[in-house]
Write a protein that holds these residues in place. Sequence first.
Motif, short mmCIF file in Angstrom:
data_model
loop_
_atom_site.label_atom_id
_atom_site.label_comp_id
_atom_site.label_asym_id
_atom_site.label_seq_id
_atom_site.Cartn_x
_atom_site.Cartn_y
_atom_site.Cartn_z
N GLY A 16 41.31 30.83 40.05
CA GLY A 16 42.62 30.68 39.43
C GLY A 16 42.98 31.86 38.54
N GLN A 17 44.19 31.83 38.06
CA GLN A 17 44.74 32.93 37.26
C GLN A 17 43.93 33.16 35.98
N THR A 18 43.72 34.43 35.65
CA THR A 18 43.20 34.84 34.35
C THR A 18 44.28 35.70 33.70
N GLU A 19 44.06 36.03 32.43
CA GLU A 19 45.03 36.89 31.75
C GLU A 19 45.18 38.22 32.48
N TRP A 20 44.07 38.79 32.92
CA TRP A 20 44.12 40.08 33.59
C TRP A 20 44.69 39.99 35.00
N GLY A 38 45.88 28.95 35.25
CA GLY A 38 44.77 29.09 36.19
C GLY A 38 43.99 27.80 36.35
N GLU A 39 43.78 27.09 35.24
CA GLU A 39 43.09 25.80 35.31
C GLU A 39 43.92 24.79 36.11
N ARG A 40 45.23 24.77 35.85
CA ARG A 40 46.10 23.86 36.60
C ARG A 40 46.07 24.20 38.09
N VAL A 190 46.34 29.67 51.57
CA VAL A 190 46.95 28.35 51.44
C VAL A 190 46.86 27.90 49.98
N THR A 191 47.95 27.37 49.47
CA THR A 191 47.99 26.94 48.08
C THR A 191 48.33 25.47 47.98
N GLY A 192 47.81 24.83 46.96
CA GLY A 192 48.15 23.44 46.68
C GLY A 192 49.20 23.33 45.60
N TRP A 193 49.59 24.46 45.04
CA TRP A 193 50.55 24.43 43.95
C TRP A 193 51.83 25.03 44.43
#
Length: 193
Positions: A16-20, A38-40, A190-193
């Motif tokens: 998932g997403q990080t700040e960088w 990123g957690e979501r 593929v994404t779930g979001w």
Amino acid sequence: MNVLAPEAELWIVRHGQTEWSREWRHTSFTDLPLTEEGERQAETLRDALASVEFDSVLSSPRIRARRTAELAGFHDVILDEDLAEWDYGDYEGLTTETIRERVPDWTVWTHPCPNGETAAEIGVRLDRVVDLARRPGRTLVFAHGHSLRVLAARWLGLEVEQGRIFDLDTATYSVLSADRGTPVVKRWNVTGW
């Protein structure tokens, strides 16, 4: 590389997403946590992966990959240093735009990373992952953008540099398998979001 078993399947998940990653900064050995977003994102992978049975689950040892695995519902993973991100050396934490101020037209695919890893070096370690995943069964790995793009290229028998053609977003999954013995991309990004 070993011959591809007809029932071999490799599922890959980018953390998932990080700040960088949000800022497009190259992140290899800097061990950053996931952002709230990123957690979501990682949690949305749970439903997509819950109905699939995996014979082995591997993760990069970096916290962003391990945490993505946990949030996706996989707590008992095998940590594998071969899945770590491409070592960017002196370019760690820099954006491509910043690097190009010094090295016009630079990409990780076409230029070296001073004091970092070469394309040949990352290819060797990801070939080891491919060899493991080509055995019968379904393997799931949690790792990073560039390392997973290299992994996909090597699964398909392409050179490391061909990983550039596989765009990969954060918190997505992809499936690599075979069609009558030929390595193929079954699903990508593929994404779930």
